[in-house]
Every structure is written in structure tokens, then in C-alpha cells.
Design a protein around this motif. Sequence first.
Motif, PDB file in Angstrom:
ATOM      1  N   SER A 118       3.068 -14.020   8.092  1.00 36.43           N
ATOM      2  CA  SER A 118       3.516 -14.738   6.901  1.00 36.43           C
ATOM      3  C   SER A 118       2.349 -14.954   5.945  1.00 36.43           C
ATOM      4  N   ASP A 119       2.669 -15.428   4.722  1.00 29.81           N
ATOM      5  CA  ASP A 119       1.585 -15.723   3.790  1.00 29.81           C
ATOM      6  C   ASP A 119       0.744 -16.890   4.291  1.00 29.81           C
ATOM      7  N   ALA A 120       1.333 -17.794   5.057  1.00 28.57           N
ATOM      8  CA  ALA A 120       0.549 -18.876   5.651  1.00 28.57           C
ATOM      9  C   ALA A 120      -0.464 -18.322   6.653  1.00 28.57           C
ATOM     10  N   ASP A 121      -0.058 -17.299   7.425  1.00 27.05           N
ATOM     11  CA  ASP A 121      -0.996 -16.655   8.350  1.00 27.05           C
ATOM     12  C   ASP A 121      -2.143 -16.002   7.593  1.00 27.05           C
ATOM     13  N   MET A 122      -1.842 -15.412   6.433  1.00 23.87           N
ATOM     14  CA  MET A 122      -2.899 -14.788   5.643  1.00 23.87           C
ATOM     15  C   MET A 122      -3.918 -15.833   5.182  1.00 23.87           C
ATOM     16  N   THR A 123      -3.448 -17.035   4.912  1.00 17.93           N
ATOM     17  CA  THR A 123      -4.358 -18.108   4.510  1.00 17.93           C
ATOM     18  C   THR A 123      -5.346 -18.420   5.627  1.00 17.93           C
ATOM     19  N   VAL A 124      -4.862 -18.460   6.857  1.00 15.67           N
ATOM     20  CA  VAL A 124      -5.757 -18.715   7.995  1.00 15.67           C
ATOM     21  C   VAL A 124      -6.731 -17.555   8.163  1.00 15.67           C
ATOM     22  N   ILE A 125      -6.235 -16.324   8.086  1.00 17.25           N
ATOM     23  CA  ILE A 125      -7.100 -15.149   8.210  1.00 17.25           C
ATOM     24  C   ILE A 125      -8.194 -15.168   7.147  1.00 17.25           C
ATOM     25  N   SER A 126      -7.856 -15.642   5.954  1.00 20.35           N
ATOM     26  CA  SER A 126      -8.813 -15.637   4.838  1.00 20.35           C
ATOM     27  C   SER A 126      -9.978 -16.593   5.042  1.00 20.35           C
ATOM     28  N   LYS A 130     -12.704 -12.056   3.174  1.00 19.90           N
ATOM     29  CA  LYS A 130     -12.140 -11.968   1.819  1.00 19.90           C
ATOM     30  C   LYS A 130     -11.256 -10.740   1.659  1.00 19.90           C
ATOM     31  N   PHE A 131     -11.198  -9.909   2.700  1.00 15.00           N
ATOM     32  CA  PHE A 131     -10.454  -8.649   2.596  1.00 15.00           C
ATOM     33  C   PHE A 131      -9.010  -8.866   3.054  1.00 15.00           C
ATOM     34  N   VAL A 132      -8.308  -9.700   2.303  1.00 14.85           N
ATOM     35  CA  VAL A 132      -6.949 -10.086   2.645  1.00 14.85           C
ATOM     36  C   VAL A 132      -6.173 -10.352   1.370  1.00 14.85           C
ATOM     37  N   SER A 133      -4.891 -10.015   1.388  1.00 19.63           N
ATOM     38  CA  SER A 133      -4.009 -10.261   0.259  1.00 19.63           C
ATOM     39  C   SER A 133      -2.686 -10.791   0.793  1.00 19.63           C
ATOM     40  N   GLY A 134      -1.709 -10.977  -0.093  1.00 19.21           N
ATOM     41  CA  GLY A 134      -0.455 -11.577   0.334  1.00 19.21           C
ATOM     42  C   GLY A 134      -0.565 -13.066   0.540  1.00 19.21           C
ATOM     43  N   LEU A 135      -1.524 -13.696  -0.137  1.00 22.10           N
ATOM     44  CA  LEU A 135      -1.719 -15.141  -0.023  1.00 22.10           C
ATOM     45  C   LEU A 135      -0.712 -15.878  -0.902  1.00 22.10           C
ATOM     46  N   PRO A 136      -0.410 -17.146  -0.595  1.00 23.68           N
ATOM     47  CA  PRO A 136       0.501 -17.903  -1.459  1.00 23.68           C
ATOM     48  C   PRO A 136      -0.018 -17.938  -2.894  1.00 23.68           C
ATOM     49  N   VAL A 137       0.895 -17.791  -3.858  1.00 26.94           N
ATOM     50  CA  VAL A 137       0.508 -17.768  -5.274  1.00 26.94           C
ATOM     51  C   VAL A 137       1.427 -18.688  -6.066  1.00 26.94           C
ATOM     52  N   SER A 138       0.978 -19.048  -7.254  1.00 27.55           N
ATOM     53  CA  SER A 138       1.802 -19.861  -8.144  1.00 27.55           C
ATOM     54  C   SER A 138       2.734 -18.968  -8.952  1.00 27.55           C
ATOM     55  N   GLY A 140       4.642 -16.696 -11.498  1.00 26.89           N
ATOM     56  CA  GLY A 140       4.196 -15.761 -12.517  1.00 26.89           C
ATOM     57  C   GLY A 140       3.043 -14.881 -12.113  1.00 26.89           C
ATOM     58  N   ALA A 141       2.388 -15.211 -10.993  1.00 27.25           N
ATOM     59  CA  ALA A 141       1.248 -14.413 -10.541  1.00 27.25           C
ATOM     60  C   ALA A 141       1.718 -13.338  -9.574  1.00 27.25           C
ATOM     61  N   ALA A 142       0.945 -12.259  -9.478  1.00 23.48           N
ATOM     62  CA  ALA A 142       1.212 -11.234  -8.480  1.00 23.48           C
ATOM     63  C   ALA A 142       0.771 -11.740  -7.123  1.00 23.48           C
ATOM     64  N   GLY A 143       1.438 -11.244  -6.073  1.00 26.98           N
ATOM     65  CA  GLY A 143       1.020 -11.585  -4.726  1.00 26.98           C
ATOM     66  C   GLY A 143       2.029 -12.434  -4.003  1.00 26.98           C
ATOM     67  N   GLY A 144       1.577 -13.074  -2.923  1.00 22.32           N
ATOM     68  CA  GLY A 144       2.462 -13.872  -2.101  1.00 22.32           C
ATOM     69  C   GLY A 144       3.258 -13.014  -1.143  1.00 22.32           C
ATOM     70  N   ASN A 145       4.344 -13.565  -0.649  1.00 20.85           N
ATOM     71  CA  ASN A 145       5.217 -12.860   0.283  1.00 20.85           C
ATOM     72  C   ASN A 145       5.701 -11.550  -0.337  1.00 20.85           C
ATOM     73  N   PRO A 146       5.398 -10.391   0.279  1.00 19.76           N
ATOM     74  CA  PRO A 146       5.797  -9.119  -0.321  1.00 19.76           C
ATOM     75  C   PRO A 146       7.260  -8.758  -0.099  1.00 19.76           C
ATOM     76  N   GLY A 147       7.972  -9.536   0.735  1.00 19.27           N
ATOM     77  CA  GLY A 147       9.349  -9.193   1.076  1.00 19.27           C
ATOM     78  C   GLY A 147      10.265  -9.000  -0.117  1.00 19.27           C
ATOM     79  N   PRO A 148      10.311  -9.951  -1.069  1.00 24.16           N
ATOM     80  CA  PRO A 148      11.209  -9.764  -2.214  1.00 24.16           C
ATOM     81  C   PRO A 148      10.875  -8.529  -3.046  1.00 24.16           C
ATOM     82  N   SER A 149       9.594  -8.202  -3.171  1.00 27.51           N
ATOM     83  CA  SER A 149       9.206  -7.004  -3.925  1.00 27.51           C
ATOM     84  C   SER A 149       9.667  -5.747  -3.209  1.00 27.51           C
ATOM     85  N   THR A 150       9.525  -5.731  -1.888  1.00 26.38           N
ATOM     86  CA  THR A 150      10.021  -4.586  -1.120  1.00 26.38           C
ATOM     87  C   THR A 150      11.529  -4.451  -1.280  1.00 26.38           C
ATOM     88  N   ALA A 151      12.237  -5.577  -1.186  1.00 27.71           N
ATOM     89  CA  ALA A 151      13.702  -5.547  -1.309  1.00 27.71           C
ATOM     90  C   ALA A 151      14.137  -5.010  -2.662  1.00 27.71           C
TER      91      ALA A 151
END
Length: 346
Positions: A118-126, A130-138, A140-151
Motif C-alpha cells: 500500500s501507499d502507507a507501506d511505501m511511506t515506511v520503506i521511504s 529515497k528510491f521509492v514512489s507511490g507515496l500518499p499525495v495531496s 491534484g498531484a501525481a502519485g499515490g495509490n496507482p490502482g485507480p490509474s491502472t483501472a
Amino acid sequence: MLFDAPDFDAHEGVHFFDDPASGLKAIIAVHSTHRGPAAGGCRWWTYVDDEAALTDALRLSRGMSYKNAMAGLAVGGGKGVILKAGYGPKSEALLEAFGAAIDSLGGKYVTAEDVGMSDADMTVISRKTKFVSGLPVSGGAAGGNPGPSTAQGIFLGIRAAVRHKLGKSDFAGVHVAIQGLGSVGGGVAERLAAAGARLTVADIDEARAARMAASLGATHVAVEDITRVSADVFSPNALGAVLDADTIANLDVAIVAGAANNQLATPADGARVKARGILYAPDYVINAGGIINVVAEYLGDGDADAVASRIAEIEPRLAAIFAEADASGRTTDAVADAMARKLIGR
């Protein structure tokens, strides 16, 4: 021997990590850095044995090279797998150890979430890299959970396939059988239902399938029956290798188009699908929406609107592959593979 493994494809690096203190056992496979750092998510999964985990890492990392290249992204392809069974919970210590493992590669591999993460797991990994993405975002920004973009990309790809194979410009009356109703498959189902498609759904969690069927006005069947449903489209959105000699023989559809990675169990299965007269949307082309999103976040390359525009390109990209396959007589997966390998210099 690793070099003799059927799915080893001149990978630039295959790294094994064992941290007894945290319980981490993981594999990071770097397939190609020809276009940039090897980007690809990490999955936390139960494997029958270590060899199965290695096979998954090798296949998924190669698929990420192809996916990222075909999407025009300035990254290569890699994948991480964390072995779940028998090695304790997904604790913060384990995630931090995985972050340290990523960091030890010096930027050759960039992770994000995949199955079981999950994006919460990415926060812990980070905390450890620094070589991590998919972090929670506000907003209008790119990123966060990639599921909706894949769908969203899957929805557009199914529309391209329906237009090409069925000659229809909308989903009115189109029957889609959906396998898997997680964050991606569920999102695909919602989009298709809103567009007027008729749905039959299945998930390993039968209660979830029943709830979603009720909310969308769909029919639900047992997960073992979904590949036998008579429909226009079969959309596999669970794990890979769903298209083998047996399932292909049982399919009663005109199109296969879904989010699962490595849907073809063997190289021969693309030809089997074509021989049945079924149009196959190559998985790493249609399911690129999520990586488009997280790479934009990682590279600081555009906002959510820019990501949406890039995801929209999946539809004409698939249309071009379908047209080339028709013109050349090749399978759609062979056409896509040739394009991808040229882009990564192979």
C-alpha cells in the motif's frame, strides 16, 4: 542455475536479500536500465517455493521493461518480491529492511506498491531509501495509490479492443466477465458498469464479489467458473499465467483484456489465443496506467492532469498494435514484444 532459468532474459542483476532480524526474504530483479532506473512495484505474496518467487521476479521485471518502454517513460524495468509465507508479519521492521535493501542498489531500482502493498507501506520503506514512489499525495498531484490509474487504462484499453473486434464505439450491451475485484479490478468494474456494460464478476473473496455484484447490478459466479462464462470480453485482473492451454480452450469470448501481469503462461499461448479467434490486449501495454502515475511522481514530471493525458494514450497505442497484428498476421503479443525490445535496445 539462474542463468539457465527459463525466464532469465539477460537481466542486468538479480539480488537476493535475507534479514533474519526482521524476517525479510526478498528478491529484486533488475531487467534493464537502458532507459533509466529500473522502475517497478514490489509485491508481498505467498509462493509455493523460492523458485516460484524467482520466476515471478524475473517475469515481472522483464514485463516492466516492456511496459515502461511502450508507455514512453524514461525508466527501465525491475521488480521486487517479498516472500510472505512462513516469514512473519509485514512489520515496519521488515519494510524498513526492504527499504535498506533497495538503497543498497544505489538507485538502480525504484519501487512502488504492487499486490499486497500500500501507499502507507511505501511511506515506511521511504524511511530507509529515497528510491521509492507511490507515496500518499495531496489532491491534484501525481502519485499515490496507482490502482485507480491502472483501472482507467484498462477501461480505455477494453474500449479500444471492443471498437476493433466488435465494431462498437460504446459499451451498451457489451458483456464483460471480470476476474478479480481488488483496487484495479473493482475500479474497472465500476467504470464499465457506469458506461453501460453488462457484467459478470468473480473474486477469490466471494463476499466481496457478491457485494460488488449487488452494487453494480452485475451477476457473480465462483472464481473457478469465470473463465467459462460466455461473454464478449474476459478481463483478468488477478494474478498472472491465467491463459494456458486449458483455460484458452474453455474461453467463450471475443476479447481478453485485463490488468493481470504475465497473462500468457507460456510463449505458445499467444498463438493459442489467436487460433481461437480471440483478440488479446498485451498486458503490459493495457495495464501501464499505474506506472505512468508513479513515475510522474518520482521524476516530478507533471500533475494529475498530465498523468491522465498520458494514460489516454493507451487506447490509440493498443489500436495500432491490433492493426499491425492484422496486417502482418502475427499475434498481438509478438507485435508488442518486438516494439518493446527495440525500445530497450535488445
